[in-house]
Design a protein around this motif. Structure first.
Motif, PDB file in Angstrom:
ATOM      1  N   ALA A  23      43.634  39.285  29.994  1.00  0.00           N
ATOM      2  CA  ALA A  23      42.627  38.893  30.805  1.00  0.00           C
ATOM      3  C   ALA A  23      43.288  38.025  31.961  1.00  0.00           C
ATOM      4  CB  ALA A  23      41.798  38.127  29.924  1.00  0.00           C
ATOM      5  N   LEU A  24      44.032  37.260  31.782  1.00  0.00           N
ATOM      6  CA  LEU A  24      44.531  36.348  32.770  1.00  0.00           C
ATOM      7  C   LEU A  24      45.503  37.257  33.789  1.00  0.00           C
ATOM      8  CD1 LEU A  24      45.735  33.359  30.934  1.00  0.00           C
ATOM      9  CD2 LEU A  24      43.793  33.125  32.294  1.00  0.00           C
ATOM     10  N   SER A  25      46.263  38.387  33.314  1.00  0.00           N
ATOM     11  CA  SER A  25      46.836  39.287  34.249  1.00  0.00           C
ATOM     12  C   SER A  25      45.855  39.982  35.413  1.00  0.00           C
ATOM     13  CB  SER A  25      47.655  40.257  33.417  1.00  0.00           C
ATOM     14  OG  SER A  25      48.339  41.204  34.278  1.00  0.00           O
ATOM     15  N   GLU A  26      44.784  40.466  34.842  1.00  0.00           N
ATOM     16  CA  GLU A  26      43.615  41.070  35.281  1.00  0.00           C
ATOM     17  C   GLU A  26      42.994  40.126  36.537  1.00  0.00           C
ATOM     18  OE1 GLU A  26      41.653  44.260  36.630  1.00  0.00           O
ATOM     19  OE2 GLU A  26      43.513  44.070  35.360  1.00  0.00           O
ATOM     20  N   ARG A  28      34.579  30.766  37.289  1.00  0.00           N
ATOM     21  CA  ARG A  28      34.075  30.282  36.084  1.00  0.00           C
ATOM     22  C   ARG A  28      34.821  30.901  34.762  1.00  0.00           C
ATOM     23  NH1 ARG A  28      28.855  30.067  38.718  1.00  0.00           N
ATOM     24  NH2 ARG A  28      28.395  32.078  37.804  1.00  0.00           N
ATOM     25  N   LEU A  29      34.880  32.342  35.014  1.00  0.00           N
ATOM     26  CA  LEU A  29      35.466  32.939  33.808  1.00  0.00           C
ATOM     27  C   LEU A  29      37.043  32.388  33.700  1.00  0.00           C
ATOM     28  CD1 LEU A  29      35.076  35.190  31.765  1.00  0.00           C
ATOM     29  CD2 LEU A  29      35.457  36.892  33.381  1.00  0.00           C
ATOM     30  N   GLU A  30      37.680  32.334  34.687  1.00  0.00           N
ATOM     31  CA  GLU A  30      39.055  31.894  34.628  1.00  0.00           C
ATOM     32  C   GLU A  30      39.123  30.500  34.046  1.00  0.00           C
ATOM     33  OE1 GLU A  30      42.924  31.801  37.704  1.00  0.00           O
ATOM     34  OE2 GLU A  30      40.873  31.558  38.509  1.00  0.00           O
ATOM     35  N   MET A  31      38.322  29.618  34.461  1.00  0.00           N
ATOM     36  CA  MET A  31      38.530  28.416  33.808  1.00  0.00           C
ATOM     37  C   MET A  31      38.144  28.380  32.289  1.00  0.00           C
ATOM     38  SD  MET A  31      39.425  26.305  36.162  1.00  0.00           S
ATOM     39  CE  MET A  31      39.258  24.900  35.290  1.00  0.00           C
ATOM     40  N   VAL A  32      37.163  28.928  31.715  1.00  0.00           N
ATOM     41  CA  VAL A  32      36.917  29.155  30.318  1.00  0.00           C
ATOM     42  C   VAL A  32      38.233  29.682  29.750  1.00  0.00           C
ATOM     43  CG1 VAL A  32      35.681  30.278  28.845  1.00  0.00           C
ATOM     44  CG2 VAL A  32      34.406  29.354  30.659  1.00  0.00           C
ATOM     45  N   ILE A  33      39.008  30.760  30.415  1.00  0.00           N
ATOM     46  CA  ILE A  33      40.143  31.593  29.628  1.00  0.00           C
ATOM     47  C   ILE A  33      41.086  30.537  29.784  1.00  0.00           C
ATOM     48  CG2 ILE A  33      41.435  33.292  29.736  1.00  0.00           C
ATOM     49  CD1 ILE A  33      39.173  35.139  30.898  1.00  0.00           C
ATOM     50  N   ARG A  56      41.247  27.366  29.495  1.00  0.00           N
ATOM     51  CA  ARG A  56      40.914  26.390  28.633  1.00  0.00           C
ATOM     52  C   ARG A  56      40.794  26.742  27.006  1.00  0.00           C
ATOM     53  NH1 ARG A  56      35.932  23.879  32.241  1.00  0.00           N
ATOM     54  NH2 ARG A  56      37.101  22.815  33.763  1.00  0.00           N
ATOM     55  N   GLY A  57      40.679  27.912  27.032  1.00  0.00           N
ATOM     56  CA  GLY A  57      40.766  28.641  25.815  1.00  0.00           C
ATOM     57  C   GLY A  57      39.356  28.340  25.042  1.00  0.00           C
ATOM     58  N   GLU A  58      38.428  28.335  25.789  1.00  0.00           N
ATOM     59  CA  GLU A  58      36.835  27.756  25.398  1.00  0.00           C
ATOM     60  C   GLU A  58      36.245  29.335  24.846  1.00  0.00           C
ATOM     61  OE1 GLU A  58      36.211  24.073  28.402  1.00  0.00           O
ATOM     62  OE2 GLU A  58      35.063  26.082  28.706  1.00  0.00           O
ATOM     63  N   GLU A  59      35.147  29.238  24.336  1.00  0.00           N
ATOM     64  CA  GLU A  59      34.553  30.484  23.736  1.00  0.00           C
ATOM     65  C   GLU A  59      33.462  30.749  24.936  1.00  0.00           C
ATOM     66  OE1 GLU A  59      31.424  31.682  20.078  1.00  0.00           O
ATOM     67  OE2 GLU A  59      32.752  29.854  20.004  1.00  0.00           O
ATOM     68  N   LEU A  60      33.333  31.906  25.005  1.00  0.00           N
ATOM     69  CA  LEU A  60      32.455  32.440  25.934  1.00  0.00           C
ATOM     70  C   LEU A  60      31.119  32.435  25.503  1.00  0.00           C
ATOM     71  CD1 LEU A  60      34.430  35.829  27.308  1.00  0.00           C
ATOM     72  CD2 LEU A  60      33.666  33.555  28.707  1.00  0.00           C
ATOM     73  N   PRO A  61      30.252  31.928  26.376  1.00  0.00           N
ATOM     74  CA  PRO A  61      28.757  32.291  25.854  1.00  0.00           C
ATOM     75  C   PRO A  61      28.079  33.554  25.868  1.00  0.00           C
ATOM     76  CG  PRO A  61      28.698  31.820  28.306  1.00  0.00           C
ATOM     77  CD  PRO A  61      30.220  31.815  27.679  1.00  0.00           C
TER      78      PRO A  61
END
Length: 667
Positions: A242-245, A267-272, A274-279
């Protein structure tokens, strides 16, 4: 059905007539003919399918099927088949194409889809059972009415399964592939985006990955597909992928478009990270189901037409994706004069028309004289299209698209946005020669500065205007002609129009003729205002006198690529003052800034040189220091070096005579 492969040479009786099937009936049983548009144009009877050979009758059939049950004018059909370069026998040849189609249908028992000759044109009768495009749109409409996500997804997947590859690959019509194919393809992309959202919301991210990989790679400017792919990867435990993409998308946006990713991707990059759970994915909002979903056509007000639009595919995709996002309300297109800002805005408005049920409005912000139109006049035009700003309900308005063309400055457009822009639920496309950085700072938006066309796009534009036979006879000279025009769309269209009206003139002759004075000769004799010189002159007239003088003096530069030190010498000014002037010219899109240097488009450089005459010159601007008691000679006899003119639009024409100028500063 096997005989259809050679049917274009078979004579036979005309077909009978049959009422078209009503929407909603079942799919045809084996033995009933069906036309397939969503891929190569194909005829099938349920047991056998035949892909039609590329031909003029195939183009005619494609145009009629793209407009089922509607009258298509003779003019529209002729343009689709022959383009703008139509033979004198086009009308008779069109009748022959229709006759051959009828013979084909009659020979093989195709009676339910008769081609009718009606006043002004032709019409073919079809329904969802006999035409896959109508079946696709019917399934999308049914899906939009479903409240159950599983049922909606099933219908959307059924609609997507009707697509068999790229649209109309066996239909050799530049007009269809330029003007129609992108719009129909956009319908599929909307459905694929919706289906992927539902899959992810139902916990089926892994099954969504196959389609999303293909969509993200095929449509890199469609940022939403990238977001969905990244989200699906992250939800299936593939954080590194995901980060590579994310890195790939950011590099593409920066390298190809010069922009940062949208807020959703950030926003999606920050969530990933931080290792947070996606809503959970919200799937309540449905995309517009397409042009056939509404009984009320989208109203367009004052939108001009653009013929033979060519190129800009990547940025067009990016703008379409931005306008599809309700949160991306403003798109700003900037660039130098003649770069095609208005043409691109109108082209994109056509692509997204179905997504704006509130209508589309084109507003020219300047008059024929190039001056700003009165604010009250513009407001009356806006009120007539969308209703007075203070009398519309705050919510519930269908979304509209507003194109504000040729904005002169921030203060001209800023008062309009609260009443007619995002706050009113509308999207806005602004074209301007100025960068309008102040507007972006206060109101946000997505900015794209248009560059000249790529060499391949320039060649394609000229080939579209001149026709395949003429351009194919001199492909090397066609490329040299594009170089002579600096790959500037306005210059390309002017020289293309001149050649069209001079059918015996070779392309090589045009290159030689332009060589002596490109600025003067990139013009049309019967339309003196439509010229490169006039376009540049109008842009210069909008500048402060000191800034216009600074631009003119840059024409004395030995190359169109120069440094601040070079310009300070030309201006007779201090370095800090020179930097300020250059910055203002960059803001006016008459100059490009690079690392450690500045650059003029070659035609702008030649125009500036044409304005120079031997004269006693004062330093630029009242606040700049004078250079007293000295005489300065600027040598421009040498051609720009290849290393310093490697940028697009800055390639010198081999063999063009050098110009000798003398600029004198005296006390």
């Amino acid at each position: 059905m096997q005989q259809i492969r050679n049917a274009w040479t078979i004579d036979g009786p005309g077909p009978g007539h049959e009422t078209p099937p009503a929407p909603g009936q079942a799919d045809p049983a084996p033995g009933r003919t069906r036309f397939q548009l969503l891929g190569p144009l194909t005829i099938t009877d349920g047991s056998d399918s035949v892909v039609l050979a590329p031909s003029k009758p195939t183009i005619l059939l494609a145009v009629l099927l793209l407009n089922p049950n509607a009258v298509v004018s003779v003019g529209a059909l002729q343009r689709a088949i022959w383009g703008e370069d139509q033979p004198v026998t086009a009308k008779a040849a069109l009748q022959t194409c229709a006759m051959r189609l009828r013979q084909l249908f009659g020979r093989h028992g195709i009676v339910a889809n008769a081609i009718e000759t009606v006043p002004g044109g032709y019409r073919i009768l079809a329904g969802p059972q006999s035409l896959d495009l109508l079946r696709f749109r019917e399934l999308v409409r049914r899906a939009a009415a479903e409240v159950d996500a599983e049922a909606e997804l099933s219908l959307l997947e059924g609609a997507l399964s009707l697509w068999r590859g790229p649209l109309l690959t066996n239909v050799p019509s530049d007009a269809l592939h330029r003007d129609v194919v992108p719009r129909v393809t956009e319908e599929r992309l909307k459905v694929l985006e919706r289906a992927s959202d539902i899959k992810i919301s139902l916990g089926r991210s892994r099954s969504a990955l196959v389609d999303l990989w293909e969509a993200a790679r095929s449509h890199p400017g469609h940022e939403r597909f990238g977001e969905q792919l990244i989200e699906a990867l992250y939800r299936t435990g593939r954080q590194a992928d995901a980060l590579s993409e994310i890195r790939r998308i950011k590099e593409y946006l920066l390298d190809e478009l010069g922009v940062d990713p949208g807020r959703g991707l950030q926003r999606l990059e920050m969530v990933i990270l931080r290792g947070e759970e996606l809503p959970p994915v919200a799937v309540a909002e449905r995309p517009d189901p397409g042009p056939a979903a509404s009984a009320v056509p989208v109203a367009t007000h004052g939108m001009p037409t653009v013929s033979s639009f060519t190129g800009r595919a990547v940025v067009s995709d990016a703008i379409v994706a931005r306008l599809a996002d309700p949160g991306a309300a403003t798109v700003l297109l900037t660039g130098p004069p003649g770069i095609g800002k208005t043409a691109l805005a109108v082209h994109v408005a056509g692509l997204v028309q179905a997504g704006f049920p509130g209508g589309e409005l084109f507003v020219a912000m300047t008059g024929p004289d190039g001056l700003a139109r009165p604010a009250a006049e513009i407001t009356r035009q806006l009120d007539a299209a969308f209703g007075p700003a203070g009398h519309r309900p705050v919510t519930g308005n269908p979304r509209g698209l507003l194109v504000l063309d040729d904005v002169l400055g921030v203060e001209q457009v800023r008062p309009l946005l609260p009443g007619y822009g995002a706050a009113a639920g509308n999207a806005v496309v602004i074209t301007s020669q100025r960068s309008l950085a102040g507007l972006v700072a206060t109101h946000g938006g997505w900015v794209h500065r248009l560059d000249v066309l790529d060499p391949d796009e320039s060649d394609q534009l000229l080939a579209t205007v001149l026709g395949a036979e003429r351009s194919g006879a001199e492909p090397h000279e066609l490329s040299r002609l594009a170089i002579a025009c600096g790959h500037l769309p306005l210059a390309l269209r002017i020289v293309g129009a001149r050649l069209q009206t001079r059918p015996r003139l070779r392309i090589a002759d045009a290159v030689t003729w332009l060589r002596d004075d490109r600025i003067a000769r990139l013009a049309l004799p019967d339309e003196p205002l439509l010229s490169v010189r006039n376009s540049f002159q109008r842009a210069l007239a909008r500048l402060e006198p000191a800034l216009a003088e600074a631009f003119t003096r840059l024409g004395a530069a030995a190359d169109p690529v120069f440094t601040v030190t070079d310009s300070a010498q030309l201006f007779g000014a201090a370095r800090a003052s020179a930097e300020e002037l250059l910055d203002q010219l960059v803001d006016a899109n008459l100059l490009e800034e690079g690392p450690g240097h500045y650059a003029l488009h070659e035609l702008l450089w030649l125009y500036a040189r044409s304005r120079l005459v031997p004269a006693v010159a004062e330093p630029v601007g009242p606040a700049l220091p004078r250079t007293t008691g000295t005489t300065r000679l600027v040598d421009v006899n040498r051609k720009p070096s290849a290393a310093r003119t490697a940028g697009r639009g800055m390639v010198a024409i081999p063999g063009e005579p050098a110009v000798s100028l003398r600029v004198v500063n005296a006390a």
